[in-house]
Design a protein around this motif. Structure first.
Motif, PDB file in Angstrom:
ATOM      1  N   CYS A 107       0.846  -1.193   0.000  1.00  0.00           N
ATOM      2  CA  CYS A 107       0.000   0.000   0.000  1.00  0.00           C
ATOM      3  C   CYS A 107       0.875   1.235   0.000  1.00  0.00           C
ATOM      4  O   CYS A 107       0.643   2.182  -0.751  1.00  0.00           O
ATOM      5  CB  CYS A 107      -0.911  -0.001   1.228  1.00  0.00           C
ATOM      6  N   ARG A 131       3.080  -1.898  -7.667  1.00  0.00           N
ATOM      7  CA  ARG A 131       2.344  -0.771  -7.087  1.00  0.00           C
ATOM      8  C   ARG A 131       3.007  -0.362  -5.780  1.00  0.00           C
ATOM      9  O   ARG A 131       3.638  -1.178  -5.101  1.00  0.00           O
ATOM     10  CB  ARG A 131       0.884  -1.121  -6.835  1.00  0.00           C
ATOM     11  N   GLN A 186      -1.990   6.486 -10.875  1.00  0.00           N
ATOM     12  CA  GLN A 186      -3.250   6.077 -10.262  1.00  0.00           C
ATOM     13  C   GLN A 186      -3.981   7.297  -9.712  1.00  0.00           C
ATOM     14  O   GLN A 186      -3.391   8.139  -9.044  1.00  0.00           O
ATOM     15  CB  GLN A 186      -2.980   5.096  -9.128  1.00  0.00           C
ATOM     16  N   LYS A 211      -9.713   4.981 -10.369  1.00  0.00           N
ATOM     17  CA  LYS A 211     -10.512   4.200  -9.425  1.00  0.00           C
ATOM     18  C   LYS A 211     -11.901   4.814  -9.248  1.00  0.00           C
ATOM     19  O   LYS A 211     -12.046   6.035  -9.191  1.00  0.00           O
ATOM     20  CB  LYS A 211      -9.810   4.122  -8.070  1.00  0.00           C
ATOM     21  N   CYS A 239     -10.997   1.076 -12.683  1.00  0.00           N
ATOM     22  CA  CYS A 239     -10.799   0.180 -11.544  1.00  0.00           C
ATOM     23  C   CYS A 239     -12.004   0.195 -10.615  1.00  0.00           C
ATOM     24  O   CYS A 239     -12.391   1.238 -10.092  1.00  0.00           O
ATOM     25  CB  CYS A 239      -9.542   0.581 -10.769  1.00  0.00           C
ATOM     26  N   ARG A 241     -13.175  -0.651  -7.066  1.00  0.00           N
ATOM     27  CA  ARG A 241     -12.495  -0.861  -5.780  1.00  0.00           C
ATOM     28  C   ARG A 241     -13.465  -0.902  -4.614  1.00  0.00           C
ATOM     29  O   ARG A 241     -13.064  -0.755  -3.456  1.00  0.00           O
ATOM     30  CB  ARG A 241     -11.438   0.216  -5.562  1.00  0.00           C
ATOM     31  N   ASP A 273      -9.804  -4.102  -7.571  1.00  0.00           N
ATOM     32  CA  ASP A 273      -8.948  -4.013  -6.389  1.00  0.00           C
ATOM     33  C   ASP A 273      -9.614  -4.793  -5.248  1.00  0.00           C
ATOM     34  O   ASP A 273     -10.496  -4.275  -4.564  1.00  0.00           O
ATOM     35  CB  ASP A 273      -8.771  -2.540  -5.995  1.00  0.00           C
ATOM     36  N   HIS A 276      -8.623  -3.105  -1.283  1.00  0.00           N
ATOM     37  CA  HIS A 276      -9.359  -1.976  -0.738  1.00  0.00           C
ATOM     38  C   HIS A 276     -10.855  -2.267  -0.609  1.00  0.00           C
ATOM     39  O   HIS A 276     -11.523  -1.726   0.264  1.00  0.00           O
ATOM     40  CB  HIS A 276      -9.149  -0.732  -1.611  1.00  0.00           C
ATOM     41  N   SER A 288     -10.137 -12.069  -5.931  1.00  0.00           N
ATOM     42  CA  SER A 288      -9.287 -11.948  -7.122  1.00  0.00           C
ATOM     43  C   SER A 288      -9.741 -12.939  -8.193  1.00  0.00           C
ATOM     44  O   SER A 288      -9.885 -12.592  -9.372  1.00  0.00           O
ATOM     45  CB  SER A 288      -7.823 -12.208  -6.753  1.00  0.00           C
ATOM     46  N   ILE A 300      -5.394  -5.366  -8.956  1.00  0.00           N
ATOM     47  CA  ILE A 300      -4.345  -4.621  -8.258  1.00  0.00           C
ATOM     48  C   ILE A 300      -4.420  -5.046  -6.797  1.00  0.00           C
ATOM     49  O   ILE A 300      -5.432  -4.835  -6.131  1.00  0.00           O
ATOM     50  CB  ILE A 300      -4.498  -3.097  -8.454  1.00  0.00           C
ATOM     51  N   GLU A 302      -2.588  -5.627  -2.848  1.00  0.00           N
ATOM     52  CA  GLU A 302      -1.598  -5.162  -1.890  1.00  0.00           C
ATOM     53  C   GLU A 302      -0.837  -6.350  -1.303  1.00  0.00           C
ATOM     54  O   GLU A 302      -1.447  -7.267  -0.751  1.00  0.00           O
ATOM     55  CB  GLU A 302      -2.272  -4.343  -0.784  1.00  0.00           C
TER      56      GLU A 302
END
Length: 341
Positions: A107, A131, A186, A211, A239, A241, A273, A276, A288, A300, A302
């Motif tokens: 992050c 990232r 981003q 996002k 994105c 999120r 994402d 988040h 995912s 994306i 973390e």
């Protein structure tokens, strides 16, 4: 308004037709797809006679677009857009258009040792992008805000060490010069409707990872993309999120239905994402896989080498070992979905 040109139309006639349309006071965006050339008219088209256009021998069909977004509309650009990013090693990493982009990293950049260790581990597992946050928008002014310029420099070191293209969040336009070496900019959920920032990014040549705001509709997300595209930058990755709902078990509510909706209405790549959106590391692998099964062009995620001691969002960060196992599964999903990692 969208105008589809008949296949095989002479190039000179198409150019002359575009010049004629521009004299009507509209901007014309030309998209040459594998099957057909499409012209998108941006501006006031109310005074343009659609029937007169249909009568022209090189015109296949004329469509008046009802949605407020034009350039982000799939009718405007029937083929999926692919975003290509060059790597330091001379290769190319792609998202969209049949390519699955995996973006992974912490992050927030915390130290040289941390970011390089994570970068090396996610690359080994198969991530295509690194990232890392240098400037962090936080709800509390007392929370860790990132290392700033030092964080960007450390990302550049990790990029040099691994060759991975870097994705990092831009908060204000005056940070753009600092982001010269950042490959994908981003724009976070809080800035999705920062219209002055979006307009400036329209003049930027870098890909923009946009996002969705946690209280914004899908149409509002596409309109935010339209702000950037209207300025000339069409390299946008959408994105999902997570959005705010009445349930408070997860950090946000992951709206996976947004993926097929966005893919149906827009040609832009769509990623998810899971970190988040859920705020819980144990849910990241499941979400995912669900995102890719829903048709997403990437994720994306973390990843932190020591989540328990992370200065930012440790609860939602997975370890390098968990990420490695996840990548093994994602490779199988990519084959099923007919996408290339």
């Amino acid at each position: 308004m969208i105008i589809a040109i008949k296949r095989g139309s002479p190039a000179e006639e198409v150019i002359e037709f575009i010049a004629f349309l521009e004299k009507q006071g509209v901007k014309v965006h030309r998209s040459d797809g594998e099957e057909q050339t499409v012209l998108g008219l941006v501006g006031d088209t109310t005074k343009i006679d659609a029937d007169a256009l249909r009568a022209r021998h090189l015109v296949d069909k004329v469509i008046r677009v009802q949605e407020p977004y034009k350039m982000a509309n799939r009718s405007f650009h029937p083929d999926d857009t692919r975003i290509d990013v060059s790597t330091d090693g001379g290769g190319v990493k792609s998202i969209g258009g049949g390519f699955l982009g995996i973006i992974a990293g912490p992050c927030s950049v915390e130290s040289r040792e941390q970011i390089i260790a994570v970068a090396q581990s996610v690359k080994k597992s198969g991530a295509g992008f690194l990232r890392g946050g240098a400037f962090k928008p936080r709800t509390s002014p007392y929370s860790f805000q990132g290392l700033g310029c030092e964080g960007v420099n450390l990302l550049m070191e990790a990029k040099k060490e691994t060759g991975l293209p870097v994705v990092s969040e831009l908060m204000t336009i005056n940070q753009l010069e600092i982001f010269d070496g950042v490959d994908v900019i981003q724009i976070g959920a809080r800035n999705m409707q920062n219209f002055s920032l979006l307009r400036e990014l329209g003049h930027c040549c870098k890909p923009i990872l946009l996002k969705r705001g946690y209280a914004n509709t899908i149409t509002e997300l596409l309109m935010a993309a339209e702000y950037i595209m209207a300025g000339g930058n069409e390299r946008i990755i959408l994105c999902e999120r997570g959005i705010r709902s009445f349930d408070d078990y997860t950090r946000n509510t992951l709206d996976l239905a947004a993926v097929p909706i966005l893919k149906r209405h827009s040609h832009l790549p769509v990623i998810v994402d899971p970190s988040h959106s859920t705020g819980l590391s144990w849910m990241v692998p499941s979400m995912s896989k669900a995102a890719i099964a829903a048709g997403a062009d990437g994720i994306i995620v973390e990843v932190h080498n020591n989540p328990e001691k992370a200065l930012c969002d440790g609860e939602q960060s997975i370890t390098p070992d968990v990420f490695s196992d996840l990548m093994d599964t994602i490779r199988k999903y990519a084959v099923i979905e007919g996408k290339t990692l």
